[in-house]
Design a protein around this motif. Structure first.
Motif, PDB file in Angstrom:
ATOM      1  N   SER A  37       0.913  -1.068  -0.079  1.00  0.00           N
ATOM      2  CA  SER A  37       0.095  -0.031   0.168  1.00  0.00           C
ATOM      3  C   SER A  37       0.820   1.167   0.184  1.00  0.00           C
ATOM      4  N   ILE A  38       0.363   2.407  -0.485  1.00  0.00           N
ATOM      5  CA  ILE A  38       1.165   3.580  -0.644  1.00  0.00           C
ATOM      6  C   ILE A  38       0.137   4.549   0.279  1.00  0.00           C
ATOM      7  N   GLY A  39       0.366   4.612   1.427  1.00  0.00           N
ATOM      8  CA  GLY A  39      -0.263   5.545   2.230  1.00  0.00           C
ATOM      9  C   GLY A  39      -1.839   4.619   2.362  1.00  0.00           C
ATOM     10  N   PRO A  40      -2.949   5.642   2.099  1.00  0.00           N
ATOM     11  CA  PRO A  40      -4.021   4.979   2.348  1.00  0.00           C
ATOM     12  C   PRO A  40      -4.735   3.999   1.009  1.00  0.00           C
ATOM     13  N   VAL A  41      -3.865   4.035  -0.099  1.00  0.00           N
ATOM     14  CA  VAL A  41      -4.307   3.428  -1.364  1.00  0.00           C
ATOM     15  C   VAL A  41      -3.406   1.931  -1.387  1.00  0.00           C
ATOM     16  N   VAL A  42      -4.552   1.136  -1.458  1.00  0.00           N
ATOM     17  CA  VAL A  42      -4.121  -0.280  -1.485  1.00  0.00           C
ATOM     18  C   VAL A  42      -3.735  -0.753  -2.748  1.00  0.00           C
ATOM     19  N   ILE A  43      -2.493  -1.323  -3.162  1.00  0.00           N
ATOM     20  CA  ILE A  43      -2.266  -1.718  -4.381  1.00  0.00           C
ATOM     21  C   ILE A  43      -2.469  -3.530  -4.440  1.00  0.00           C
ATOM     22  N   THR A  44      -3.448  -3.871  -5.181  1.00  0.00           N
ATOM     23  CA  THR A  44      -3.568  -5.373  -5.060  1.00  0.00           C
ATOM     24  C   THR A  44      -2.657  -6.047  -6.247  1.00  0.00           C
ATOM     25  N   ASN A  45      -2.505  -7.371  -6.253  1.00  0.00           N
ATOM     26  CA  ASN A  45      -1.812  -8.116  -7.280  1.00  0.00           C
ATOM     27  C   ASN A  45      -2.261  -7.487  -8.790  1.00  0.00           C
ATOM     28  N   SER A  46      -3.809  -7.546  -9.217  1.00  0.00           N
ATOM     29  CA  SER A  46      -4.067  -7.502 -10.319  1.00  0.00           C
ATOM     30  C   SER A  46      -3.653  -5.805 -10.662  1.00  0.00           C
TER      31      SER A  46
END
Length: 308
Positions: A47-56
């Protein structure tokens, strides 16, 4: 060129080993009643701060960067007589432009090609990228408090995530609304949906008004469900294809790198067809709302002629 061949060979060999190892692990997990198969949802990678980065999302970002890099490379030294990558890229874009021009017409194609051409190539390369060996099969295990374990891949096909396909469908729905209002205006848009077509008089005129009001309501419901059907169609086909490849991989674990090969070619075809289906459906939906009634156009032409 030699370096590219070495990298490609390393990827294929690495993917084969990953497939075999993954097939053996999932077969062992299945034998103990554990879960196997691609999860229905994308998982968080970081995650970058509140932004969640998923595998897709990681796959989507990689595909986007690849397309941008390709565009930068082919447009760096544009030559009057194209060759190599410039020739190939111009052939792809020009073929798609002419193909869409036959469907939408020259005027509408000029306005909308940036979207339909872009969405086709993006979906196509995202689908094909998801078939690279190792994607969906290389990851880590999560151990839960009850002792059960779940495999979570580092990378997942972008269009095997319902969030991604829904986002594309909603973006099209927004653009479709903008194009429809620009072409018809608010009143024309309402008339396009609810106004009776053709000419009638007396009782038939009122009867046709009632009929077209009902048809218009059904058309509005159909329009509202288009994003749902577009997103689920693409997601379902790609998600099912990835699960089928995994099932083929697990049939005989030590041949997990060989058995899915024929199905890889099938999935490449499915990836192309699904990109075409998404693009064609959205293009036809746009054409249907933006095309004008010939009688109405004729009437406008008469008014314009009279005015002059």
């Amino acid at each position: 060129m030699r370096l590219l061949k070495v990298i490609w060979l390393a990827l294929v060999l690495g993917g084969m080993l990953a497939c075999t190892g993954y097939a053996q692990e999932t077969a062992a997990a299945a034998a103990h009643g554990g879960h196997h198969g691609l999860p229905a949802y994308a998982v968080k990678v970081f995650s970058i701060g509140p932004v969640v980065i998923t595998n897709s999302m990681v796959v989507t970002i990689l595909v986007t960067l690849g397309l941008v890099l390709f565009a930068q490379v082919v447009s760096r030294n544009v030559k009057p007589v194209p060759s190599g990558l410039q020739n190939f890229s111009e052939w792809m874009v020009e073929s798609m432009y002419n193909f869409l021009g036959d469907i939408l017409g020259e005027r509408l194609n000029k306005k909308t090609f940036w979207f339909f051409g872009g969405i086709f190539f993006f979906i196509l390369f995202t689908n094909w990228f998801g078939l690279v060996p190792g994607i969906g099969t290389v990851g880590w295990k999560v151990t839960y408090s009850d002792g059960s374990q779940e495999f979570q891949p580092w990378l997942r096909g972008g269009n095997a995530d319902l969030n991604m396909t829904t986002a594309m469908a909603l973006l099209f729905f927004f653009l479709w609304t903008v194009w429809a209002l620009r072409e018809n205006g608010v009143v024309g848009f309402a008339k396009h949906l609810f106004a009776p077509k053709g000419k009638s008089e007396g009782f038939m005129q009122y009867f046709m008004i009632a009929v077209f009001l009902v048809v218009g309501v059904l058309e509005v419901i159909s329009i509202l469900f288009r994003p749902v059907s577009l997103s689920f169609r693409l997601y379902g086909n790609i998600f099912a294809g990835e699960n089928m490849l995994e099932s083929m991989m697990n049939l005989i674990p030590w041949l997990g790198w060989l058995i899915p090969l024929p199905f890889y070619f099938l999935e490449m075809l499915v990836g192309l067809i699904q990109a075409l289906v998404f693009m064609l459906l959205t293009a036809v939906f746009t054409l249907l709302i933006c095309e004008h009634d010939p009688d109405e156009d004729h009437g406008h032409g008469e008014v314009a002629t009279t005015g002059h």
